[in-house]
Enzyme design. Structure first.
Site, short mmCIF file in Angstrom:
data_model
loop_
_atom_site.label_atom_id
_atom_site.label_comp_id
_atom_site.label_asym_id
_atom_site.label_seq_id
_atom_site.Cartn_x
_atom_site.Cartn_y
_atom_site.Cartn_z
N PRO A 1 -6.90 -1.08 -7.48
CG PRO A 1 -5.24 -2.05 -8.79
CD PRO A 1 -5.44 -1.18 -7.59
N GLY B 1 5.07 6.18 -3.66
CA GLY B 1 6.35 5.52 -3.49
C GLY B 1 6.57 5.05 -2.06
CG HIS C 1 -2.18 -0.70 1.06
ND1 HIS C 1 -3.40 -0.05 0.99
CD2 HIS C 1 -2.47 -2.01 0.96
CE1 HIS C 1 -4.37 -0.93 0.86
NE2 HIS C 1 -3.83 -2.13 0.83
CD GLU D 1 -0.87 7.56 1.07
OE1 GLU D 1 -0.68 6.33 1.24
OE2 GLU D 1 0.02 8.31 0.67
#
Length: 327
Positions: A164, A72, A66, A88
């Site tokens: 995804p 990055g 993750h 996040e």
């Protein structure tokens, strides 16, 4: 915390920036002089934590993915939300990131701050802890090059739309890996991380119930999962092993399972159905050495995605806060 709280699922996550020019600064002996006990402190902490909570290895591996696939490998996923910024980790798509993974990084950071304050980045801690935990549960050893700086940004809105989902196609999933420099073979090898960990029923329930139930899933397996997940709409913490045969051991059983209709997620099952990925699944199912070698190389590459250098990041005093709390 209950095992069912974990989705230790290495879903193929988030678009990341290209490999930084600062990769050249990374080296395995980065802390040899500035923090000589770094390796020892990390190793002892993960050994203790894994013994206490056997899901830590899979959770930390997932957390590492993750982190590296969004902004990055810069520990941006560790940042907590504050009054100025929603981070996040608090996006809905990250709400199941495992608490034990965050905890082990914080434990190590606390120990290192006592030994060599202000020296070791949280990004390096996560990378090193991931490698040590993978090897601890039977996975391959791989070098971890160090010297990353912690990123200065963590935005929840960047997660949405970049993660995804389990029902995406091989083409779509590989497109995200390809942007980060990974081949199709490397994508399949990294998918083998599903040999450990858990997934919530909501991630695969559409394969079990109703008119869209997947007839290619092993019937006995499907029946057992239906029973396990029957209350998943009421209790969204219910989870299943990603690898039903040897869930606590890092091995090539995940690939063997795919050939038997025992892939848990639709994104697992499609690897054996797709003509481009099937040969790699079959190789890894019969040759664990090949899987381990490819996985190790891909993990080394993963650790170099989007790393930050001295002018692009910092060494955080706490892994869940930027040094400037108003950021």
């Amino acid at each position: 915390m209950s095992f069912s709280r974990f989705v230790l699922l290495i879903c193929f996550l988030v678009v990341a920036p290209a490999v930084s020019a600062d990769v050249a600064i990374l080296r395995t002996d980065y802390y040899q002089k500035t923090c000589p006990d770094f390796n020892k402190i990390v190793r002892e902490a993960v050994s203790t934590k894994q013994a206490q909570q056997p899901t830590t290895a899979a959770g930390t591996l997932r957390l590492f993915f993750h982190d590296c696939f969004l902004e990055g490998c810069d520990a941006s996923v560790l940042i907590a939300t504050n009054s100025f910024n929603k981070a996040e980790r608090d996006d809905d798509l990250n709400d199941s990131l495992p608490g034990d993974a965050f905890d082990i990084v914080n434990r190590i950071k606390t120990a290192l701050e006592l030994s060599c304050p202000g020296v070791v980045s949280c990004a390096d801690i996560l990378a090193q802890a991931t490698r040590d935990l993978v090897t601890m549960v039977g996975g391959p050893y791989f070098d971890v090059k160090l010297g990353r700086k912690d990123g200065l940004e963590s935005k929840a809105h960047k997660v949405r739309g970049n993660v995804p989902m389990p029902n995406q196609t091989v083409h779509d999933i590989h497109g995200m890996f390809k942007k980060n420099g990974f081949s199709l073979r490397e994508m399949v090898a990294l998918s083998g991380a599903h040999t450990i960990g858990f997934s919530h029923c909501k991630e695969f329930s559409d394969r079990l119930y109703g008119s869209k139930a997947d007839p290619e899933m092993n019937p006995r397996y499907a029946t057992a999962l239906k029973e396990l997940c029957k209350n998943h709409t009421v209790d969204d913490t219910i989870a299943a092993f990603n690898d039903v045969m040897s869930p606590g051991k890092f091995d090539n059983m995940y690939f063997k399972n795919l050939k038997r209709g025992l892939g848990l997620l639709a994104s697992d099952h499609i690897l054996i159905k797709n003509k481009r990925t099937k040969p790699f699944v079959e190789l890894y199912a019969t040759n664990e050495t090949a899987f381990f070698e490819d996985f190790a190389r891909a993990m080394e590459k993963m650790g170099t995605v989007g790393v930050k250098g001295d002018g692009e990041g910092e060494v955080r005093r706490r892994c869940d806060h930027f040094n400037n709390l108003n950021v």
